[in-house]
Design an enzyme around this catalytic site. Structure first.
Site, short mmCIF file in Angstrom:
data_model
loop_
_atom_site.label_atom_id
_atom_site.label_comp_id
_atom_site.label_asym_id
_atom_site.label_seq_id
_atom_site.Cartn_x
_atom_site.Cartn_y
_atom_site.Cartn_z
N CYS E 77 0.84 -1.20 0.00
CA CYS E 77 0.00 0.00 0.00
C CYS E 77 0.87 1.25 0.00
O CYS E 77 1.89 1.31 0.68
CB CYS E 77 -0.87 0.04 1.26
SG CYS E 77 -2.49 -0.68 1.04
N HIS E 78 0.43 2.26 -0.73
CA HIS E 78 1.13 3.54 -0.75
C HIS E 78 0.73 4.38 0.46
O HIS E 78 -0.42 4.36 0.87
CB HIS E 78 0.75 4.32 -2.01
CG HIS E 78 1.21 3.67 -3.27
ND1 HIS E 78 0.53 2.64 -3.87
CD2 HIS E 78 2.31 3.90 -4.05
CE1 HIS E 78 1.18 2.26 -4.96
NE2 HIS E 78 2.25 3.00 -5.10
N MET E 114 -8.22 0.15 0.91
CA MET E 114 -7.54 -0.60 1.97
C MET E 114 -7.64 0.13 3.31
O MET E 114 -7.72 -0.50 4.36
CB MET E 114 -6.07 -0.85 1.61
CG MET E 114 -5.87 -1.74 0.39
SD MET E 114 -6.93 -3.23 0.34
CE MET E 114 -6.48 -4.04 1.88
N GLU E 115 -7.66 1.46 3.25
CA GLU E 115 -7.78 2.23 4.49
C GLU E 115 -9.16 1.99 5.12
O GLU E 115 -9.29 1.82 6.34
CB GLU E 115 -7.56 3.72 4.21
CG GLU E 115 -6.10 4.12 4.03
CD GLU E 115 -5.45 3.60 2.75
OE1 GLU E 115 -6.20 3.19 1.82
OE2 GLU E 115 -4.21 3.59 2.67
N ASP E 129 -11.79 -7.98 21.26
CA ASP E 129 -10.88 -7.91 22.41
C ASP E 129 -11.61 -7.51 23.69
O ASP E 129 -11.39 -8.08 24.76
CB ASP E 129 -9.76 -6.91 22.12
CG ASP E 129 -8.77 -6.78 23.27
OD1 ASP E 129 -8.35 -7.83 23.79
OD2 ASP E 129 -8.44 -5.65 23.66
#
EC number: 4.6.1.17
Lengths: 160, 160, 160, 160, 160, 160
Positions: E77-78, E114-115, E129
């Site tokens: 990823c950039h 992707m972000e 969690d």
């Protein structure tokens, strides 16, 4: 006009503000902070510093590196491409202690107040770390924005 | 006995202290700090908070996460396995503003003062960030070690 | 004309250079490095590689990821938006060992020499890590800038 | 006995080695590296250094901080609790250039070769960064493990 | 036309795609995901949430912070300058569980799918969690791109 | 007995649980997840993989590296010294798609469920990233804990 918390939406959730429509301008922020200590601690740092400058030099580098990681530390800060960060540390016999001044600059869509404040804070913490074996009672104070230029919200100068 | 800067060698270079021979004990540190602001800024945060608690909640999470990254920020800090970090934020009408208390604990060879101080500092910075559109004149002060237990150098309590 | 250390101010402090006024141009840098090893270590890596390519593939990924973190590692490097990073690893029987070539590119205000050099260095270190149980005597050498284009200071080609 | 690549499984995939059953012992590693440069570049760094030591001091800090992040950079390295990291930088007129020596120590289940090598590499890269405006032809070489003690695989000394 | 894996070169190596020639446009991506759980776990989270909102608030902050680190996690990823990230979490009695929606926006040369996906994934993991002591059987599903606008490859809407 | 959210205090604040008194035992967790895709996307990945294995190899490395950063991503996770992480990726024609299995192990005071789940999630995201130009409709599902051993809360096996 009612002041608002820009990071909090109408329903109260914290989110990153959309800065997509802000103009790319040059923005500069200067922040400062102090570490107050016993006079003998200050003397110890300054004499240690006389040799190779490592207490102040290390704190300066720590502050600069922290500025670059501001958006990782402060949850709602935007990442940005800092074009300059500098940190200056001067002794202040009146405190007695050290006075840290940090400058951050960017050509971008968001201000760099948090970057300057983070640089100043981490430089102060690093001084604490390096001198804490000699003086656990040091106090970090006066972390504040001194001045800011650029951006839509206008310039700011502390105390005006 | 002359106090010394433990991170500075005989020739003046800054280096990490060797803690290999220190005992593994339970060490706790409590640090605090304040963010002073205009009364209306405090009211704004507390009322915004009435909805979903995000200003204080976000600052608390930021402080906890920063404690875990202390050794990345402070050049000569040792990495350690924090067993507990907590951050509490209370309004203080006398400032007026917010008072942050951070606790860090470890079972390890080094103290956790820096982790508690870093948690407190980053929580303060996060509050600044979230309220800065309403009040750029906020000041972070009184970042200091309140108490420390465990470790060879003995317990410490501020003001004693 | 006297050469100067651009990161060091008139009074000797290290600080980030101000690149705010530099032009945004496309800048490319190519760096290389080698890992010299025993011939049987090279054979082991290449045969292990015959299966799934993981030694060289892992080193390549490590180099690419490290390039993106250059500004976190090198204190006075500016953050930038890499548009391309690639790492190539070829066996070199003459060493014997492996030769790493890394390319970094950006459209921005600062060069990417450090990003290419960091990619090459970390790829070399990763190869060392993966083969060290077989050969602790490997040596990383020849980490250098091969070529750079774009930017005010002009193009550069090693050996010219 | 056939040497093997410990990070590569029987089917060729790269994975972290299981060190759960290794003993916790004190492990030390010393690595070194050099930055070769033109004599006038060395003179420039050393004279700049005469003022406040920032080139060498900054490189030393960068190396120490990088050692703490080795497991983030090298894909299959285990995280560990470094008890000591130190970096020394000496001029070497014969290169001419600078010679970096890094020491890493841990009480743990894995060796610290990669931490020492990473510290040396990043200190070299930082020197390159700070002097590159004066000399782009600098070359980083001789990054290697000098000595390692502790751990099941026995002690190691380069050249023996 | 044959579809291709853009990150894989002709000879099979994984590398970052060159985005240097792509246009800077405003790009937005929306991703979603769900955490399915027992009804009593959902009730527990929502009632805990009634007090100070910390489960959902913490997950939201974690998602936003993770979006900013996408390029550190996803190898090819950039890095990019996110102008906005937001995460919303709603209960879904039909699952039963929580539904997370994440939006990422940038003015830049690469998309932000992707972000958005990383923000949704890490928000889901954080919910797991915080509730895992009560219910280890929770399942994260349906992490997918809902919608994307901007960029050369055109707009995308799931299910069209 | 009422189930509780261990990270939430009596007054509702999210904080790290104190694990200082937990025993140091060997703890293992296995998590899995899937990426469903079009059959031709799977074929494309597997054929690309025939060359040098980079899609699956890159995803595996990304998962392993992410496991080591779990405590940076998940706000209330404790840092820990992973002794082993492995990621396996197998094609599953029935999905069709890829099935990821991640194992994490530690000798420590806290479990490693989140580390295994994070490794699986990031490996899935990396596959999405590398194949997204060919297929934006891929869906990540079934991220769940398969098995866990060690620690006071006892062993766990999904579906029992």
């Amino acid at each position: 006009m009612a002041a608002t918390l820009t990071h909090i939406g109408a329903s109260g959730e914290a989110n990153m503000v959309d800065v997509g429509d802000k103009a790319e301008t040059t923005r500069t922020a200067i922040a400062e902070g102090t570490v107050a200590m016993r006079p003998e601690t200050l003397a110890l740092i300054l004499s240690g510093n006389a040799k190779k400058g490592d207490v102040l030099g290390t704190a300066r580098i720590a502050g600069i590196m922290a500025a670059k990681r501001t958006h990782e530390l402060i949850p709602l800060c935007h990442p940005l491409l800092l074009t300059k960060v500098s940190v200056e540390i001067e002794p202040d016999e009146a405190l007695p202690g050290l006075r840290i001044t940090a400058l951050a600059r960017v050509t971008g869509k968001t201000g760099v107040e948090m970057e300057a404040l983070t640089a100043a804070s981490v430089a102060c913490l690093t001084i604490y770390d390096m001198a804490k074996a000699a003086d656990r009672g040091m106090v970090i104070s006066g972390i504040r924005l001194v001045e800011k230029t650029g951006g839509k919200s206008g310039d700011y100068k502390a105390g005006e």
